[in-house]
Design an enzyme around this catalytic site. Structure first.
Site, PDB file in Angstrom:
ATOM      1  N   CYS A 137      46.638  26.193  27.462  1.00 18.96           N
ATOM      2  CA  CYS A 137      48.091  26.035  27.557  1.00 18.96           C
ATOM      3  C   CYS A 137      48.767  27.397  27.563  1.00 18.96           C
ATOM      4  O   CYS A 137      48.838  28.069  26.517  1.00 18.96           O
ATOM      5  CB  CYS A 137      48.588  25.187  26.387  1.00 18.96           C
ATOM      6  N   CYS A 140      52.047  27.622  25.493  1.00 16.61           N
ATOM      7  CA  CYS A 140      51.824  27.600  24.036  1.00 16.61           C
ATOM      8  C   CYS A 140      51.300  28.957  23.551  1.00 16.61           C
ATOM      9  O   CYS A 140      51.663  29.414  22.475  1.00 16.61           O
ATOM     10  CB  CYS A 140      50.774  26.557  23.645  1.00 16.61           C
ATOM     11  N   ASP A 141      50.399  29.581  24.320  1.00 14.50           N
ATOM     12  CA  ASP A 141      49.645  30.725  23.799  1.00 14.50           C
ATOM     13  C   ASP A 141      49.906  32.049  24.512  1.00 14.50           C
ATOM     14  O   ASP A 141      49.454  33.096  24.039  1.00 14.50           O
ATOM     15  CB  ASP A 141      48.132  30.412  23.872  1.00 14.50           C
TER      16      ASP A 141
END
Ligand code: NAP
Length: 324
Positions: A137, A140-141
């Site tokens: 992701c 997200c990261d």
């Protein structure tokens, strides 16, 4: 304490398809519940910006998700948080949907919009370094990799789009693809090739992921698929975007599906089990976009309403026949 519920329609999954189905079943005055294990939004929450949803030239994924949620709730759909573990057809043709908290939902119709989970490479080091440099992701990261050198695997829309996105943070992104041609759409490829922060590594597979004593990713072993030559690439992150596995194993009974597990439906989004409908990424189809998920779900919800009306009419006729 486990609960038992009765609804007209149970919607499994809270992505764009699930929330659209909930909007339409709610608007049709059907008693509807949407069951989602996380925050409603599905893949929208893994997408930074949407620029191909008609009417919105540019909207952030979370923003569109929260608008979908509010809109569905406005028409009376309920949202429950739980992980659905099985959907089983009962002898009377209705469904029992069970969750990991042991709550059970009974309904004469179910719409499955459970999406999918990212496909893994299945190589040494991938699971070991998941969350410590290996990610599925970008939104997200990505921010964890500011100024670093990272790699992305895949050649589809997701890999190409996310490589472009990751250059906001990373100093350099290697896009590693196993062939000499990308599968991604032309507009995304154009953006990729115009981005000086991305280097495409063609005809190459990642063999293994390696880290340091602190448990963080340090390099990859690559294999050129034509020559078989092995090499090392120093990176601190590996983002894997090689497709999705549809979340269809929750259906306990046999249901028609393709070789990858995507559900086969007719034009009304009806699966091979009467009363069980499917919409969005779980379904066999040409492409997986927010627009197609929304379209599928509209059809599924309206078809579910017609199915319930016909079922009620049949049941009323049988009761009248028995009484005559
Ligand atoms: P995808 O289109 O199926 O592409 C998967 C890519 O991963 C392919 O390039 C494939 O290589 C590669 N791959 C598969 N298994 C591999 C392995 N074991 N090792 C290395 N590479 C591997 O999947 P996706 O990119 O996740 O997209 C899924 C759907 O979502 C598509 O319909 C896509 O159009 C849609 N989507 C759209 C957007 C957008 O429009 N903005 C964004 C994201 C996703 P080969 O090409 O050699 O098969």
């Amino acid at each position: 304490m486990p609960q038992t519920y009765d609804y007209d329609v149970v919607i499994v999954g809270g992505g764009p398809a699930g929330m659209t189905a909930a909007l339409y079943t709610g608007r049709s005055m059907l008693k509807s519940v949407l069951i989602e294990r996380g925050a409603p939004g599905g893949e929208l929450l893994n997408t930074e910006v949407i620029e191909d949803y008609p009417g919105f030239e540019r909207i952030e994924g979370w923003d569109l998700a929260s608008r979908f949620e509010a809109h569905a709730k406005k028409f009376g759909a309920e949202f429950h948080t739980a992980n659905v573990t099985s959907i089983r057809r009962l002898d009377d043709g209705s469904f029992e949907t069970t969750c990991d908290n042991d709550d059970v939902y009974f309904s004469p119709a179910v719409i499955v919009t459970a999406g999918g989970t990212p496909v893994k490479l299945g190589i040494p080091g991938e699971a070991e370094y998941a969350g410590k440099g290996v990610s599925y992701c970008a939104i997200c990261d990505g921010a964890f990799f500011k100024g670093q050198t990272i790699a992305v695997v895949g050649g589809g829309d997701a890999a190409v789009e996310e490589s472009d996105f990751l250059t906001r943070y990373a100093a350099k992104v290697y896009l590693i693809h196993r062939r000499d041609q990308l599968r991604a759409s032309r507009i995304l490829q154009k953006r990729l090739f115009e981005n000086p922060g991305i280097e495409v590594v063609w005809d190459t597979e990642v063999e293994s992921v390696h880290g340091d004593d602190a448990g963080l990713v340090r390099h990859l072993t690559l294999r050129h698929v034509k020559s078989g030559a092995l090499s090392e690439l120093a990176v601190t992150g590996l983002f894997v975007f090689i497709g999705f596995q549809p979340n269809t194993t929750i259906i306990a009974d046999h249901v028609d599906h393709d070789a990858q597990g995507y559900l086969v439906t007719d034009a009304n989004m009806s699966t091979s089990i009467p009363g069980l409908f499917a919409a969005g990424d779980v379904r066999v189809q040409l492409t997986r976009q927010v627009t197609t998920a929304v379209g599928d779900a509209t059809t599924a919800a309206i078809a579910a309403e017609k199915y319930l009306t016909a079922r009620r009419d049949r049941s009323a006729a049988q009761t009248a026949g028995a009484g005559a």
